[in-house]
Design an enzyme around this catalytic site. Structure first.
Site, mmCIF file in Angstrom:
data_model
loop_
_atom_site.group_PDB
_atom_site.id
_atom_site.type_symbol
_atom_site.label_atom_id
_atom_site.label_comp_id
_atom_site.label_asym_id
_atom_site.label_seq_id
_atom_site.Cartn_x
_atom_site.Cartn_y
_atom_site.Cartn_z
ATOM 1 N N SER A 1 0.798 -1.237 0.000
ATOM 2 C CA SER A 1 0.000 0.000 0.000
ATOM 3 C C SER A 1 0.827 1.281 0.000
ATOM 4 O O SER A 1 0.253 2.364 -0.122
ATOM 5 C CB SER A 1 -0.953 0.007 1.198
ATOM 6 O OG SER A 1 -2.062 -0.818 0.934
ATOM 7 N N LYS B 1 0.250 3.857 -2.669
ATOM 8 C CA LYS B 1 -0.722 4.954 -2.596
ATOM 9 C C LYS B 1 -0.061 6.320 -2.416
ATOM 10 O O LYS B 1 -0.742 7.345 -2.545
ATOM 11 C CB LYS B 1 -1.714 4.681 -1.465
ATOM 12 C CG LYS B 1 -2.566 3.428 -1.675
ATOM 13 C CD LYS B 1 -3.557 3.218 -0.535
ATOM 14 C CE LYS B 1 -4.453 2.020 -0.785
ATOM 15 N NZ LYS B 1 -3.813 0.732 -0.419
ATOM 16 N N LYS C 1 2.701 6.558 4.928
ATOM 17 C CA LYS C 1 1.925 5.408 4.474
ATOM 18 C C LYS C 1 2.605 4.101 4.836
ATOM 19 O O LYS C 1 3.800 3.918 4.632
ATOM 20 C CB LYS C 1 1.750 5.477 2.956
ATOM 21 C CG LYS C 1 0.700 4.550 2.422
ATOM 22 C CD LYS C 1 -0.695 4.967 2.848
ATOM 23 C CE LYS C 1 -1.683 3.828 2.797
ATOM 24 N NZ LYS C 1 -1.451 2.802 3.846
ATOM 25 N N SER D 1 -6.053 3.337 4.328
ATOM 26 C CA SER D 1 -5.445 2.631 3.210
ATOM 27 C C SER D 1 -6.491 1.923 2.351
ATOM 28 O O SER D 1 -6.304 0.784 1.911
ATOM 29 C CB SER D 1 -4.405 1.611 3.717
ATOM 30 O OG SER D 1 -3.591 1.176 2.665
#
Length: 397
Positions: free
Chosen positions: A61, A64, A227, A121
């Site tokens: 993730s 992102k 993140k 997320s």
């Protein structure tokens, strides 16, 4: 515009240290629990520590970060707004993994979609935003790869917008740090990534509690993003940023076996940076640094302004030395557009460049008319200096 360049050496006494981090990073062992890591100071882009930083690995993730970067760029360019409504497609609603359980046809604002991506997320929110911006996720992914190429990211290939496992979907600690540094230019992003918990669909029966997957937000002083990432393939990773005083750091760790190991390595790297280095702001973006002659324009010169902040990074225990300013300018001929790159500004110590910024035109200079040029030339021939032309400038700063 002719490409002739003239160099103007300006001697100015500024403070800087003789040693940067490149020497220390080789002798300092950190991030032992992760396969790849990097520590970067955001303002200068200096790398303070690195370990297997160019190894291409699945980012999960942390993908992102690029998705959020493209969203923020579109908002900054007025191609998207926070209040714009996004409709969820069947494909977006079908995403597995981390999600906010969007329903097909459900509408949600860009602000709430970004909140879902940054805090929870949300894979479904990432795809919904990709489709809203580019028409399809596939087209959006093409744009992600184009942006990666523009940033010079040689270890990165994207196949989706959310980081779900896909063959060949990979990046490196170095490339993630560069993406993060670019994203952090948009200061508003940390009002999303720095939130530990929040709600979506408030006041409805479908109210949804968001809890940030970055638990260090509660425990590490100054942390406000960015993140996390996890899949069985990638293991645990985190791209984290924290700011204390005038210094913002970003660190990336990839391939930790547990969240505890990941968080320990992130904390160790950031603590090392804050304990050993400091940033000295020197010039603000937009500062006027020179005045440049303009040929055949409605005015004889244009103010040159810095296109970015200039800061110096140095160790807390190191002595400072003098540095000099160096300005390289193009020979200018009208018309000149406001914001056009017209030179380069550097802080140097000896032959080493410590920091640099493009110099841009602070105002627009139109081409002078035939009559203006004739009158100006005639006056100079007879020994009279022409008075400044009446011009209109769109820059009063």
């Amino acid at each position: 515009m002719r490409k002739k360049v003239m160099a103007i050496a300006l001697s100015s006494v500024l403070l800087f240290l003789p040693q940067m981090a490149s020497g220390e990073e080789e002798s300092t062992e950190m991030a032992e629990e992760t396969g790849a890591a990097i520590l970067m100071e955001v303002d200068t882009g200096e790398v303070l520590y690195k370990k297997n930083e160019h190894e291409a690995l699945p980012p999960a993730s942390m993908t992102k970060i690029m998705t959020m970067l493209l969203i923020m760029e579109d908002i900054a360019n007025d191609e998207l707004s926070f209040d714009e409504m996004v409709t969820t497609s069947e494909k977006a609603a079908s995403m597995g993994g981390s999600q906010i359980f969007l329903e097909t046809g459900e509408e949600m604002s860009v602000r709430d979609m970004l909140k879902a991506i940054a805090i929870a997320s949300g894979n479904d929110a990432s795809v919904a935003m990709a489709e809203h911006i580019s028409g399809s996720e596939e087209t959006f992914v093409e744009r992600m790869n184009e942006r990666a190429e523009e940033l010079g990211l040689e270890d990165t290939t994207f196949y989706n917008s959310n980081g779900l496992p896909a063959d060949g979907h990979e990046t490196s600690a170095h490339d993630l740090a560069v993406m993060a540094r670019e994203l952090l230019q948009y200061e508003e992003i940390t009002s999303f990534t720095g939130v530990y918990d929040d709600y979506l669909r408030q006041g409805t029966d479908e109210e949804f509690w968001l809890v940030n997957t970055n638990r260090l937000l509660k425990f590490f002083d100054g942390m406000d993003g960015l993140k996390t990432g996890f899949t069985n393939e990638s293991k645990y990773g985190l791209t984290a940023t924290a700011k204390r005083d005038d210094m913002r750091l970003v660190t990336v760790v990839m391939g930790a076996e547990t969240p505890k190991m990941r968080n320990a390595d992130v904390s160790e790297l950031l603590n090392y940076g804050f304990a050993n280095y400091q940033v000295e702001p020197m010039f603000d973006q937009g500062a006027a640094v020179t005045s440049i002659p303009v040929e055949k324009g409605t005015q004889d010169s244009v103010v040159g302004r810095l296109d970015s902040n200039i800061s110096l990074l140095h160790g807390k225990q190191e002595s400072s030395e003098n540095v000099t300013e160096n300005i390289e300018l193009k020979t200018l001929q009208a018309p000149i557009e406001k914001g056009e790159v017209i030179g380069k500004f550097q802080l140097q110590r000896g032959e080493d460049t410590l920091a640099e910024s493009a110099i841009v035109a602070g105002e627009t200079v139109e081409s002078a008319s035939w009559w203006q040029l004739f009158k100006r030339s005639t006056l100079r021939i007879i020994g009279v200096e022409p008075e400044p032309e009446d011009t209109v400038s769109d820059d009063d700063s």
